[in-house]
Design an enzyme around this catalytic site. Structure first.
Site, PDB file in Angstrom:
ATOM      1  CE1 TYR A 111      13.003 -19.526  37.484  1.00 24.94           C
ATOM      2  CE2 TYR A 111      14.167 -20.095  35.707  1.00 24.94           C
ATOM      3  CZ  TYR A 111      13.041 -20.184  36.601  1.00 24.94           C
ATOM      4  OH  TYR A 111      12.342 -21.290  36.562  1.00 24.94           O
ATOM      5  CD  GLU A 169      13.414 -27.579  41.829  1.00 21.96           C
ATOM      6  OE1 GLU A 169      14.384 -26.457  40.669  1.00 21.96           O
ATOM      7  OE2 GLU A 169      12.792 -26.661  41.630  1.00 21.96           O
ATOM      8  CG  ASP A 190      17.141 -27.524  42.330  1.00 20.23           C
ATOM      9  OD1 ASP A 190      17.564 -28.120  43.754  1.00 20.23           O
ATOM     10  OD2 ASP A 190      17.006 -26.773  42.191  1.00 20.23           O
ATOM     11  CB  ILE A 204      19.653 -17.090  33.552  1.00 23.58           C
ATOM     12  CG1 ILE A 204      20.532 -18.333  32.924  1.00 23.58           C
ATOM     13  CG2 ILE A 204      18.510 -18.494  34.151  1.00 23.58           C
ATOM     14  CD1 ILE A 204      22.091 -18.970  33.737  1.00 23.58           C
ATOM     15  CG  HIS A 205      22.632 -13.623  29.794  1.00 31.60           C
ATOM     16  ND1 HIS A 205      22.865 -12.415  28.685  1.00 31.60           N
ATOM     17  CD2 HIS A 205      24.045 -13.178  31.412  1.00 31.60           C
ATOM     18  CE1 HIS A 205      24.166 -11.923  29.460  1.00 31.60           C
ATOM     19  NE2 HIS A 205      24.594 -12.106  30.318  1.00 31.60           N
ATOM     20  CG  ASP A 263      -1.368 -41.830   9.515  1.00 29.52           C
ATOM     21  OD1 ASP A 263      -0.385 -40.708   9.646  1.00 29.52           O
ATOM     22  OD2 ASP A 263      -0.514 -42.721  10.256  1.00 29.52           O
TER      23      ASP A 263
END
Ligand code: COA
Ligand code: MG
Length: 289
Positions: free
Chosen positions: A9, A129, A155, A221-222, A269
């Site tokens: 993001y 969320e 959230d 996010i980074h 299996d």
């Protein structure tokens, strides 16, 4: 379905971060109009995303636009500004009801028809969320435009009154419920954000645990989180070699009329064969094996 090991993001109004994302080799780029964009910058976020879709070459990275939630009063304009530039997908946050999903899908379909694009060429991904969203997973996950579900832990914790911890035990029920709903509908499951972005090893550990739970990818996010996360969702050579051995020996044993057999002291299996096939499928999706 395309590989979405890391979904990065950035605030939709931040041109610099959008262009930076193109250099990172990330599977999936999600330009955000929701919580990543300040309330005073929603219009800039829309326009900047539209410009990025129009002008930038995303290479093999998927280009996603996250709109604001249904009922914020922003969602219709968000869609109206970005859809004419054909994002690969629209991310709907705080998804709670099938009616919300249908509403967004109808707007997308109208844009597809108007522009002569194939119906369903713009995919949809839901962020689930909230307590209500988790309870409604069964209905939410059934929509045919969906490719993936995302779990939003921050959230969700707020919606149930839980306190977030590093171990994330407080969100385990919802985190696993989301993977189950995704698997039942053949969707990818994209895991929670590791908010401590200065410690990429933490993102790797969280990603490995998410993969154990059945997640196929993770929100990041980074830039520093991209490589460790994509690596964690890519089976290593040892895992691939073992999975191939399971498939080979399983076929050999089946041909001999043996369902369950011993491989290095472990019983193999049918469910173990399926797990081995999952490993090989993930390896292929990541361009390996
Ligand atoms: N996407 C692309 N590039 C990013 C980025 C991201 N999410 N986060 C940081 N960068 C870039 C910076 O612009 C900087 O680029 P440069 O070296 O070319 O100048 C470089 O990576 C290093 O960034 P850094 O200084 O370590 O971080 P920061 O202080 O600029 O940003 C955050 C920290 C948390 C504000 C930022 O990472 C961010 O905005 N993350 C996404 C937030 C978001 O969208 N949230 C909503 C969804 S949960
Ligand atoms: Mg959220």
């Amino acid at each position: 379905m395309r590989s979405r090991r890391a979904l990065l993001y950035m605030p939709g109004d931040d041109w610099k971060k959008i262009t930076k994302a193109l250099t990172l080799g990330v599977d999936c780029i999600c330009m955000d109009m929701e919580d990543g964009a300040a309330a005073s910058r929603k219009a800039e976020a829309r326009e900047t995303i539209a410009r990025a879709l129009r002008e930038l070459d995303f290479g093999t990275a998927e280009k996603l636009a996250r709109i604001n939630g249904i009922g914020t009063g922003l969602e219709a304009d968000d869609l109206a500004v970005v859809l004419p530039f054909h994002p690969d997908g629209v991310v709907l946050p705080k998804a709670e009801t099938p009616e919300q999903v249908a509403w967004v899908s109808e707007k997308i379909e109208a844009a597809e028809l108007k522009n002569g694009w194939p119906v369903n060429s713009i995919r949809m991904i839901l962020v689930v969320e909230s307590a209500r969203g988790i309870l409604n997973l069964k209905e939410l996950a059934a929509h045919p435009r969906l490719d993936a579900l995302i779990f939003g832990a921050e959230d969700y914790a707020a919606s149930i009154g839980a306190t977030r911890t590093a171990e994330s035990l407080e969100v385990l029920y919802a985190r696993s419920a989301l993977v189950t709903a995704a698997a039942a509908h053949g969707l990818q499951a994209i895991d929670l954000v590791t908010v401590d972005f200065r410690d990429p090893q933490l993102a790797r550990r969280d990603a490995l645990f998410g993969a154990q739970l059945g997640y196929t990818g993770k929100q990041v996010i980074h830039p520093a989180q991209v490589e460790p996360v994509q690596d964690a969702f890519t089976p290593n050579n040892e895992a691939i070699a073992y999975a191939k051995r399971v498939v080979q020996t399983f076929e050999m044993n089946q041909a001999r009329g043996t369902g369950a057999y011993d491989l290095d002291g472990k019983m193999i299996d049918l469910p173990l064969l399926k797990s081995a096939q999952n490993v090989l499928e993930r390896a292929r999706a990541a361009g390996k094996a």
